[in-house]
Design an enzyme around this catalytic site. Structure first.
Site, PDB file in Angstrom:
ATOM      1  N   TYR A  79      -1.127  -0.810   9.507  1.00 28.36           N
ATOM      2  CA  TYR A  79      -1.992  -2.009   9.684  1.00 28.36           C
ATOM      3  C   TYR A  79      -2.344  -2.751  11.180  1.00 28.36           C
ATOM      4  O   TYR A  79      -1.071  -2.384  11.853  1.00 28.36           O
ATOM      5  CB  TYR A  79      -2.491  -3.435   8.939  1.00 28.36           C
ATOM      6  CG  TYR A  79      -1.884  -3.533   8.018  1.00 28.36           C
ATOM      7  CD1 TYR A  79      -3.394  -3.709   7.313  1.00 28.36           C
ATOM      8  CD2 TYR A  79      -1.177  -3.145   6.636  1.00 28.36           C
ATOM      9  CE1 TYR A  79      -3.730  -4.027   5.774  1.00 28.36           C
ATOM     10  CE2 TYR A  79      -1.008  -4.265   5.179  1.00 28.36           C
ATOM     11  CZ  TYR A  79      -2.276  -3.875   4.628  1.00 28.36           C
ATOM     12  OH  TYR A  79      -2.760  -4.210   3.228  1.00 28.36           O
ATOM     13  N   SER A  95      -8.680  -2.255  -1.664  1.00 28.74           N
ATOM     14  CA  SER A  95      -9.483  -0.959  -0.577  1.00 28.74           C
ATOM     15  C   SER A  95     -10.372  -0.782  -1.859  1.00 28.74           C
ATOM     16  O   SER A  95     -11.638  -0.378  -1.122  1.00 28.74           O
ATOM     17  CB  SER A  95      -8.407   0.212  -1.218  1.00 28.74           C
ATOM     18  OG  SER A  95      -7.508   0.087  -0.011  1.00 28.74           O
ATOM     19  N   GLN A 152      -1.328   2.954  -5.692  1.00 24.83           N
ATOM     20  CA  GLN A 152      -3.012   2.553  -4.879  1.00 24.83           C
ATOM     21  C   GLN A 152      -3.886   2.728  -5.544  1.00 24.83           C
ATOM     22  O   GLN A 152      -5.016   2.431  -5.923  1.00 24.83           O
ATOM     23  CB  GLN A 152      -3.406   4.704  -4.647  1.00 24.83           C
ATOM     24  CG  GLN A 152      -2.408   4.914  -3.302  1.00 24.83           C
ATOM     25  CD  GLN A 152      -3.272   6.099  -2.229  1.00 24.83           C
ATOM     26  OE1 GLN A 152      -2.641   6.883  -3.564  1.00 24.83           O
ATOM     27  NE2 GLN A 152      -2.809   6.483  -1.366  1.00 24.83           N
ATOM     28  N   ASP A 208      -4.817  -0.326  -5.614  1.00 22.56           N
ATOM     29  CA  ASP A 208      -5.676  -1.600  -4.707  1.00 22.56           C
ATOM     30  C   ASP A 208      -6.547  -1.918  -4.402  1.00 22.56           C
ATOM     31  O   ASP A 208      -7.661  -1.078  -4.125  1.00 22.56           O
ATOM     32  CB  ASP A 208      -5.195  -0.426  -3.414  1.00 22.56           C
ATOM     33  CG  ASP A 208      -5.409  -0.870  -2.073  1.00 22.56           C
ATOM     34  OD1 ASP A 208      -5.537  -1.628  -2.008  1.00 22.56           O
ATOM     35  OD2 ASP A 208      -5.078  -0.325  -1.163  1.00 22.56           O
ATOM     36  N   ARG A 211       1.018  -1.049   0.491  1.00 22.05           N
ATOM     37  CA  ARG A 211       0.029   0.411   0.426  1.00 22.05           C
ATOM     38  C   ARG A 211       0.917   1.419  -0.070  1.00 22.05           C
ATOM     39  O   ARG A 211       0.649   1.916   1.051  1.00 22.05           O
ATOM     40  CB  ARG A 211      -0.908  -0.066   1.034  1.00 22.05           C
ATOM     41  CG  ARG A 211      -2.124  -0.723   0.691  1.00 22.05           C
ATOM     42  CD  ARG A 211      -3.389  -0.773   2.065  1.00 22.05           C
ATOM     43  NE  ARG A 211      -4.354  -1.440   1.665  1.00 22.05           N
ATOM     44  CZ  ARG A 211      -5.081  -1.796   2.100  1.00 22.05           C
ATOM     45  NH1 ARG A 211      -4.959  -2.047   3.126  1.00 22.05           N
ATOM     46  NH2 ARG A 211      -6.814  -1.864   1.666  1.00 22.05           N
TER      47      ARG A 211
HETATM   48  P1  NAD Z   1      -7.846  -4.402   7.399  1.00 20.45           P
HETATM   49  O1  NAD Z   1      -8.888  -4.472   6.794  1.00 20.45           O
HETATM   50  O2  NAD Z   1      -6.647  -4.966   7.512  1.00 20.45           O
HETATM   51  O3  NAD Z   1      -8.808  -3.822   8.721  1.00 20.45           O
HETATM   52  C1  NAD Z   1     -10.002  -3.095   9.416  1.00 20.45           C
HETATM   53  C2  NAD Z   1     -10.107  -2.421  10.091  1.00 20.45           C
HETATM   54  O4  NAD Z   1      -9.363  -3.408  11.234  1.00 20.45           O
HETATM   55  C3  NAD Z   1      -8.198  -1.462  10.251  1.00 20.45           C
HETATM   56  O5  NAD Z   1      -8.633  -0.100  10.792  1.00 20.45           O
HETATM   57  C4  NAD Z   1      -7.794  -1.834  11.786  1.00 20.45           C
HETATM   58  O6  NAD Z   1      -7.273  -0.950  12.307  1.00 20.45           O
HETATM   59  C5  NAD Z   1      -8.800  -2.310  12.693  1.00 20.45           C
HETATM   60  N1  NAD Z   1      -8.842  -3.602  13.604  1.00 20.45           N
HETATM   61  C6  NAD Z   1      -7.815  -4.502  14.073  1.00 20.45           C
HETATM   62  N2  NAD Z   1      -7.743  -5.021  14.900  1.00 20.45           N
HETATM   63  C7  NAD Z   1      -8.922  -3.897  15.837  1.00 20.45           C
HETATM   64  C8  NAD Z   1      -9.807  -4.406  16.761  1.00 20.45           C
HETATM   65  N3  NAD Z   1      -8.615  -5.549  17.533  1.00 20.45           N
HETATM   66  N4  NAD Z   1     -10.334  -3.664  17.552  1.00 20.45           N
HETATM   67  C9  NAD Z   1     -10.954  -2.515  16.544  1.00 20.45           C
HETATM   68  N5  NAD Z   1      -9.950  -2.326  14.944  1.00 20.45           N
HETATM   69  C10 NAD Z   1      -9.550  -3.223  15.310  1.00 20.45           C
HETATM   70  O7  NAD Z   1      -7.581  -2.171   7.000  1.00 20.45           O
HETATM   71  P2  NAD Z   1      -7.720  -1.662   5.425  1.00 20.45           P
HETATM   72  O8  NAD Z   1      -8.849  -0.951   5.285  1.00 20.45           O
HETATM   73  O9  NAD Z   1      -7.132  -2.785   4.739  1.00 20.45           O
HETATM   74  O10 NAD Z   1      -6.537  -0.494   6.271  1.00 20.45           O
HETATM   75  C11 NAD Z   1      -5.851  -0.924   6.982  1.00 20.45           C
HETATM   76  C12 NAD Z   1      -4.958   0.079   6.937  1.00 20.45           C
HETATM   77  O11 NAD Z   1      -4.182   0.588   5.390  1.00 20.45           O
HETATM   78  C13 NAD Z   1      -5.729   1.386   7.504  1.00 20.45           C
HETATM   79  O12 NAD Z   1      -4.788   2.859   7.954  1.00 20.45           O
HETATM   80  C14 NAD Z   1      -5.724   2.497   5.850  1.00 20.45           C
HETATM   81  O13 NAD Z   1      -5.448   3.523   6.177  1.00 20.45           O
HETATM   82  C15 NAD Z   1      -4.181   2.230   5.171  1.00 20.45           C
HETATM   83  N6  NAD Z   1      -4.669   2.063   4.005  1.00 20.45           N
HETATM   84  C16 NAD Z   1      -3.418   2.318   3.214  1.00 20.45           C
HETATM   85  C17 NAD Z   1      -3.524   2.444   1.440  1.00 20.45           C
HETATM   86  C18 NAD Z   1      -2.885   3.591   1.028  1.00 20.45           C
HETATM   87  O14 NAD Z   1      -1.891   3.893   1.840  1.00 20.45           O
HETATM   88  N7  NAD Z   1      -2.594   3.179  -0.212  1.00 20.45           N
HETATM   89  C19 NAD Z   1      -4.850   2.286   1.070  1.00 20.45           C
HETATM   90  C20 NAD Z   1      -6.281   1.395   1.876  1.00 20.45           C
HETATM   91  C21 NAD Z   1      -5.323   1.690   3.229  1.00 20.45           C
END
Ligand code: NAD
Length: 376
Positions: free
Chosen positions: A229, A133, A127, A130, A122
């Site tokens: 993550y 996402s 992006q 992805d 990521r």
């Molecule tokens: P994910 O599907 O892995 O998890 C979903 C959410 O669950 C996350 O926000 C995580 O913090 C939360 N989570 C995990 N354990 C938990 C707990 N015990 N209690 C409560 N919440 C909990 O996450 P995602 O949607 O794939 O995103 C992960 C990270 O990657 C985020 O910081 C997101 O902003 C980032 N991201 C970055 C990019 C990029 O820069 N290209 C793109 C997408 C996501």
């Protein structure tokens, strides 16, 4: 070079890996694109739509597999499909390398180069690729729509001549991509929304969408890794979160859970007792069902009832919005393939900081260290 797209065979799957608009772009790179007849119907695209974009259509699935230099898929191909591909062929799709690594054995034996979209880093440059996402966005949106349709109440605050209708209360657990989209969608429908996540950074994003962020004192422990993550938390930290959630679950009409820790079972956030404290007519929509669920009563792809509370855990919501899910996924796959196609030929540079980390198997080796460690 032949890029092949087959009809997806997984039950309930309506998406297709490449849509006509992307196919035009791949053909401009001097690739030949071949589509199995009927593969786009679930996503409202006919064979003629693909022909107009320049693709060739075939009804012979086996011949398509045998001719493929690249197989663009949504879901991981079945073993018999892997076995028909020629040595060195490239496969890209949701291969589930971290949760089901052993299923990639046929690709290894066959000497295929497999790219898992789940492993695409990521970083800013990637992006547009992805796919996690993209699908999480669709799932977060659709979860709210399903909830709005199923609960016995309306979402917005209404002031009518017959009195005031209070707004629905939605609690979203896990404020990553899916959770934030669920929050935004529920807010647009007029619900009062609360969000919870262990990553402190998520708090600002939740608040910027007009929701309240539930904060739990985790004693300043590390909750996220270098990639942004969440990490697996101690039992004590998890119990503090569960207690806060149980308290807020009492008022919720809908709880949407999206919490995941990559490569691990989904964290358990809603206990059985928390469900028992919920209102009759309320529901839990658990989007983490495929990795064990965030609710103790979750059964993947089944409906569970407990004291008037409904718990559902649809594992493939993106497939229920197939046009837009396919459009987004197709753009992601095309963005990945475009830099590795040079003059109509594949030129794969494993030292590239997107291509290398996304590769699971190459030349008979498991090249991804994390997947390799799961297989030993
Ligand atoms: P994910 O599907 O892995 O998890 C979903 C959410 O669950 C996350 O926000 C995580 O913090 C939360 N989570 C995990 N354990 C938990 C707990 N015990 N209690 C409560 N919440 C909990 O996450 P995602 O949607 O794939 O995103 C992960 C990270 O990657 C985020 O910081 C997101 O902003 C980032 N991201 C970055 C990019 C990029 O820069 N290209 C793109 C997408 C996501």
């Amino acid at each position: 070079m032949n890029i092949v797209v087959l009809r997806e065979t997984q039950a309930g799957e309506a998406r297709i890996a490449l849509m006509p608009e992307s196919i035009k772009k791949l053909i401009a790179l001097k690739a030949t694109v071949l589509i199995e007849s009927g593969a786009g119907l679930g996503a409202a695209r006919s064979d003629d739509d693909f022909r107009e974009a320049g693709a060739e259509i075939s009804t012979d699935r086996n011949a398509l597999l045998e001719s493929a230099d690249v197989l663009a898929a949504v879901n991981r191909p079945k073993e018999e499909d892997f076995n028909r591909l020629k040595k060195g062929a490239v496969v890209i799709g949701f291969l589930r390398p971290l949760d089901e690594p052993k299923t990639l054995q046929p690709a290894l034996t066959r000497g295929l180069t497999t790219f898992a979209v789940e492993l695409i880093p990521r970083i800013t440059r990637a992006q547009s690729m992805d796919a996690l996402s993209s699908m999480a966005t669709v799932a977060g949106y659709k979860a709210v729509i399903i909830g709005a349709e199923k609960i016995p109440r309306m979402f917005p605050l209404l002031m009518t001549a017959a009195g005031t209708v209070p707004p629905a209360r939605v609690l979203v657990l896990g404020a990553g991509v899916a959770g934030l989209q669920a929050i935004a969608t529920a807010r647009r429908l007029g619900a009062v929304v609360e969000g919870y996540d262990v990553r402190a950074a998520a708090g600002e994003q939740v608040k910027s969408l007009g929701a309240t962020f539930l904060e739990v004192d985790l004693g300043g422990i590390k909750t996220e890794d270098a990639g942004g993550y969440a990490v697996e938390l101690s039992d004590e930290a998890m119990n503090r979160g569960r207690a806060l959630i149980a308290e807020h679950a009492r008022q919720a009409d809908i709880i949407i859970t999206t919490a995941q820790v990559p490569g691990r079972r989904a964290p358990l956030l809603i206990t059985e007792q928390a469900v028992e404290g919920m209102k009759r007519g309320s529901m839990v929509i658990d989007l983490a069902g495929a990795t064990g669920g965030n609710c103790a009563l979750t059964k993947a792809d089944e409906t569970v009832e407990r004291n008037g509370v409904t718990i559902i855990a649809p594992t493939n919501l993106a497939a229920t919005v197939p046009v837009h899910a396919s459009q987004l996924y197709s753009r992601n796959v095309t963005a990945f393939l475009t830099p590795i196609i040079k003059d109509g030929q594949l030129q794969i540079d494993m030292n590239d900081d997107v291509v290398g980390p996304s590769c699971v198997t190459h030349d008979g080796q498991v090249v991804n260290k994390r997947v390799a460690s799961l297989l030993t």
